[in-house]
Design a protein around this motif. Sequence first.
Motif, PDB file in Angstrom:
ATOM      1  N   ILE A   1       0.842  -1.202   0.000  1.00 41.72           N
ATOM      2  CA  ILE A   1       0.000   0.000   0.000  1.00 41.72           C
ATOM      3  C   ILE A   1       0.875   1.250   0.000  1.00 41.72           C
ATOM      4  O   ILE A   1       0.598   2.230  -0.710  1.00 41.72           O
ATOM      5  N   ARG A   2       1.946   1.234   0.785  1.00 44.12           N
ATOM      6  CA  ARG A   2       2.854   2.380   0.821  1.00 44.12           C
ATOM      7  C   ARG A   2       3.470   2.626  -0.560  1.00 44.12           C
ATOM      8  O   ARG A   2       3.596   3.775  -1.001  1.00 44.12           O
TER       9      ARG A   2
ATOM     10  N   THR B   1       1.030   4.240  -2.828  1.00 44.73           N
ATOM     11  CA  THR B   1       0.878   5.649  -2.440  1.00 44.73           C
ATOM     12  C   THR B   1       2.082   6.471  -2.888  1.00 44.73           C
ATOM     13  O   THR B   1       1.933   7.606  -3.375  1.00 44.73           O
ATOM     14  N   TYR B   2       3.262   5.903  -2.721  1.00 46.12           N
ATOM     15  CA  TYR B   2       4.478   6.595  -3.165  1.00 46.12           C
ATOM     16  C   TYR B   2       4.419   6.871  -4.667  1.00 46.12           C
ATOM     17  O   TYR B   2       4.790   7.964  -5.125  1.00 46.12           O
ATOM     18  N   ASP B   3       3.998   5.879  -5.447  1.00 50.38           N
ATOM     19  CA  ASP B   3       3.928   6.069  -6.895  1.00 50.38           C
ATOM     20  C   ASP B   3       2.995   7.223  -7.265  1.00 50.38           C
ATOM     21  O   ASP B   3       3.314   8.045  -8.134  1.00 50.38           O
ATOM     22  N   LYS B   4       1.850   7.290  -6.613  1.00 55.19           N
ATOM     23  CA  LYS B   4       0.905   8.384  -6.889  1.00 55.19           C
ATOM     24  C   LYS B   4       1.509   9.735  -6.507  1.00 55.19           C
ATOM     25  O   LYS B   4       1.432  10.708  -7.278  1.00 55.19           O
ATOM     26  N   ASN B   5       2.122   9.795  -5.325  1.00 52.07           N
ATOM     27  CA  ASN B   5       2.682  11.069  -4.858  1.00 52.07           C
ATOM     28  C   ASN B   5       3.880  11.509  -5.699  1.00 52.07           C
ATOM     29  O   ASN B   5       4.086  12.704  -5.924  1.00 52.07           O
TER      30      ASN B   5
ATOM     31  N   ARG C   1      10.132   5.128  -1.437  1.00 53.86           N
ATOM     32  CA  ARG C   1       9.622   4.056  -2.285  1.00 53.86           C
ATOM     33  C   ARG C   1      10.628   2.909  -2.389  1.00 53.86           C
ATOM     34  O   ARG C   1      10.256   1.724  -2.324  1.00 53.86           O
TER      35      ARG C   1
END
Length: 420
Positions: A349-350, A353-357, A396
């Motif tokens: 999940i992290r 989220t990192y990829d999106k951010n 990431r």
Amino acid sequence: METGTGITLKYRIALWACCLLLGLQPSGGRAQELQEFLALAESNSPELKAFELKYLRAGEKVAESGALPNLEVGAGWFASEPETRTGAQKARFSLRQMLPWFGTITARENYASSLAEVEYLDWVIARRKLMLQVSEGYYELKALEEQTAVLRRQLDLLEQYTEIVLAGVEAGKASAVDALRMEIRKNEVTGTLQVWEGKYEAAHFAFFRMLNVSPFPIAFPDWELPGAAEEVAPGQVGVHPELQKYERLYASVMEAERLNQKSAQPGLGIGLDYIPVARRTDVQLPDNGKDVFMPMLTLSIPVFNSPYRSRTEQNRLQQEQFRAEEASRRNALETLMERALQEREAERIRCVTYDKNIEQARQALEILLAGYQSATLNYTQLLEVQELELKLLMGRSASLAAYFSKAALVNYLSENDEKP
């Protein structure tokens, strides 16, 4: 004595030797997969070699346990020769061979074989732990390598930003303070890069010490976050070797008790006495000077049975001990499995989220840089977004390494090794 366990181990050793002959030493210019390093570790680990030798030593005890007691040979000469009707007895020679009760030798061999199986499982457990350690070290090293590359790319970007700022200073679009801020940021990233390079060198050295081979440069393949992991039932640890070991220990105690019961039976012995007799010269008699041959049968009766009764009680208590230890270890492994599954999913999940951010941070950078054309470039925001992007990229890499390490732990806990 060739057992199924011995065949399995020899087969594995032969495979390792073939892998080495085929040249597992990675060559430059080619990405080295984790499996290659696992094979190197398995082939070169002195710890595994020690466990292998312990297993082979235990196998030798199986052959030892099938031996009979030593043959007893005795000889004696009469200081005062006893006279008999057929002549004087000159000496006495004897042979004695004790024989264990029926089935005792088989019980000994079965007990020794059960201990050898325990030693084999110790080797299996050590191998699996080594594979887990190598996997975790590989992912840690890959994360450090990627983070170091990220820092280098960020430093290159800062060089480009510095050129933009200096051009802005000349054009009156930026101030000298903005240029100093860029230099300060470059110094920070440079210092962080030097620290990370030192971490990589230390981890690189430790990794190859674990493999027990000379260090060489590693070309890591690209890694991508896999999709949703296959569901594993909570607490599903399978027939793990650590639990199998308790089953084998329990069985070895049963074999020890069977041997104890056989040892409590009488012992048999056979023998032969030979007494040479001198001929009498003073008289002629039938069988004059005839030597004496006397077959012997010996029975050893264990009158005091308290040691055997004590061993029986000890074996019973040890079986209960192993059952309790097995239950405790199973609970610990199931708890570890549940935690590893949860942490693996959390890292996935992290990473998402990192990829999106990261994508949004890059869009923000593009917007800020586009403002340079209209003389609205905000250098403070540019540094903040650039620092945010660096933090996200570093995070990431760490999360990817943690994800794959947790996946390796799940495999360690769930995969079943072939039985000996």
